[in-house]
Design an enzyme around this catalytic site. Structure first.
Site, PDB file in Angstrom:
ATOM      1  N   GLU A 154      85.399  22.987  -0.718  1.00  0.00           N
ATOM      2  CA  GLU A 154      86.653  23.405  -1.336  1.00  0.00           C
ATOM      3  C   GLU A 154      86.505  23.539  -2.847  1.00  0.00           C
ATOM      4  O   GLU A 154      87.374  24.088  -3.507  1.00  0.00           O
ATOM      5  CB  GLU A 154      87.776  22.422  -0.993  1.00  0.00           C
ATOM      6  CG  GLU A 154      88.295  22.580   0.423  1.00  0.00           C
ATOM      7  CD  GLU A 154      89.513  21.724   0.737  1.00  0.00           C
ATOM      8  OE1 GLU A 154      90.155  21.996   1.758  1.00  0.00           O
ATOM      9  OE2 GLU A 154      89.817  20.791  -0.037  1.00  0.00           O
ATOM     10  N   ASN A 199      81.684  20.343  12.278  1.00  0.00           N
ATOM     11  CA  ASN A 199      82.318  20.190  13.583  1.00  0.00           C
ATOM     12  C   ASN A 199      81.659  21.150  14.578  1.00  0.00           C
ATOM     13  O   ASN A 199      80.756  21.906  14.217  1.00  0.00           O
ATOM     14  CB  ASN A 199      83.838  20.393  13.501  1.00  0.00           C
ATOM     15  CG  ASN A 199      84.240  21.813  13.110  1.00  0.00           C
ATOM     16  OD1 ASN A 199      83.540  22.793  13.379  1.00  0.00           O
ATOM     17  ND2 ASN A 199      85.395  21.929  12.470  1.00  0.00           N
ATOM     18  N   LEU A 241      82.787  16.428  17.645  1.00  0.00           N
ATOM     19  CA  LEU A 241      83.192  17.176  18.830  1.00  0.00           C
ATOM     20  C   LEU A 241      84.630  16.903  19.239  1.00  0.00           C
ATOM     21  O   LEU A 241      84.981  17.050  20.406  1.00  0.00           O
ATOM     22  CB  LEU A 241      82.255  16.824  20.004  1.00  0.00           C
ATOM     23  CG  LEU A 241      80.757  16.989  19.756  1.00  0.00           C
ATOM     24  CD1 LEU A 241      79.965  16.456  20.951  1.00  0.00           C
ATOM     25  CD2 LEU A 241      80.420  18.444  19.490  1.00  0.00           C
ATOM     26  N   ASP A 272      88.219  14.177   7.779  1.00  0.00           N
ATOM     27  CA  ASP A 272      87.954  13.609   6.454  1.00  0.00           C
ATOM     28  C   ASP A 272      87.817  12.090   6.516  1.00  0.00           C
ATOM     29  O   ASP A 272      87.019  11.499   5.783  1.00  0.00           O
ATOM     30  CB  ASP A 272      89.064  13.999   5.482  1.00  0.00           C
ATOM     31  CG  ASP A 272      89.053  15.486   5.168  1.00  0.00           C
ATOM     32  OD1 ASP A 272      87.978  16.111   5.292  1.00  0.00           O
ATOM     33  OD2 ASP A 272      90.114  16.024   4.796  1.00  0.00           O
TER      34      ASP A 272
END
Length: 326
Positions: A154, A199, A241, A272
């Site tokens: 970010e 992810n 997952l 997070d």
């Protein structure tokens, strides 16, 4: 919660190593609704809540609430959200003394959460875009004092690269969360990163994995994923997952970590909180696998509450939640 995991969770506050995070800070404008809207559709939502967020700030707050010594590097604007974001990190126990103050708006996100706890997120960079490579270089010595550095995408990519290189060159372990997703990571960032956290969807896109659908990850050929990780440039990593837990990759081997089961309210900050736990675990001297095992419980606890930072618990709160009453 197994006793060994509880003991490690409770032992994080005894760590002699510190965590540095270079990342984003956002005010999350959050609305709950029965279901997420389709493109072009308007749905009725509940009351607007403004909550502290930003992937970097979330990860720092999660690690600090577990007892880690955390130092944050980023930026806020000169709007009302700036004081709000700083106060929330201070409350979590994060050192905010080196955060940059700039003109303009702080970072913001607009989040919609449905009745199942799923969400959509739109991100506006704001002050996060003003965290430069030069700012990182000014804090090079301080970064070198950490045991582990947490990064996500970010922040501007040149800034992320500069932070990774500054830390890596000084022997600091660099953990990169490749979110928001980039289809191709810069070579310099790969070389300066020790551990990649993605992810399942990010892993599939980054490593060009064959067609996979929800629920098939547990039976996937993980030896193939490990080989693809290595070919891409990473020998250590974690693939989360969701409800299926996570896979930890270490030097050619892979290990499955189960997910703690809870009734989800909001999954916004779960990833997070997991990342923050891994940072805290590594700083405490735990292995990547041990840190991910603790992270399973920390992330599950976060799913039981609304928001990101507002959902994070202390080590004691999380241990108590997963300890059956006698």
């Amino acid at each position: 919660m197994p006793l060994t995991i509880r003991e490690r969770l409770m032992g994080m506050s005894q760590s002699e190593g510190s965590v540095a995070v270079v990342g984003s800070m956002n005010a999350d404008y959050t609305v709950t609704t029965r279901r997420l809207p389709e493109p072009g559709e308007t749905v009725k939502g509940g009351a607007l809540k403004i909550l502290p967020g930003g992937k970097g700030a979330n990860q720092a707050a999660a690690a600090a609430r577990l007892g880690a010594d955390v130092h944050f590097y980023g930026a806020v604007g000169d709007d009302e959200n700036a004081a709000f974001l700083l106060s929330k990190l201070d409350d979590a126990g994060v050192d905010t003394s080196e955060i940059l103050h700039t003109e303009g708006a702080s970072g913001t996100t607009v989040i919609t959460v449905d009745a199942e706890g799923e969400n959509t997120i739109v991100y506006s960079t704001g002050a996060n875009g003003k965290v430069s490579a030069g700012y990182v270089q000014c804090h090079r010595e301080a970064l070198g004092e950490a045991k582990v550095l947490g990064l996500c995408l970010e922040s501007p990519v040149p800034t992320v690269i500069a932070a990774a290189q500054a830390a890596h060159e000084q022997g600091v372990t660099v953990l990169l969360n490749e979110s928001p997703f980039m289809a191709e990571l810069p070579h310099e960032l790969i070389e300066a990163t020790d551990i990649l956290l993605v992810n399942e969807h990010e892993a599939a896109d980054l490593l060009e994995l064959p067609d996979l659908v929800e629920g098939t990850w547990s039976t996937h050929d993980w030896a193939d994923v490990v080989a693809r990780f290595t070919d891409y440039g990473f020998t250590r990593g974690i693939v989360t997952l969701g409800e299926e837990g996570s896979i930890v990759i270490e030097d050619g081997q892979w290990f499955r970590v189960g997910q703690a089961i809870v009734e989800a309210v909001d999954t916004t900050g779960c990833g997070d909180s997991f990342m923050g736990t891994v940072l805290a675990g590594l700083a405490a001297g735990y292995s990547l696998l041990q840190s991910a095992q603790i992270g399973s419980y920390v992330a599950a606890y976060a799913a039981t509450k609304l928001g990101a930072q507002s959902s994070f618990g202390t080590a004691e709160e999380i241990a108590d939640y997963f300890t059956p009453a006698e």
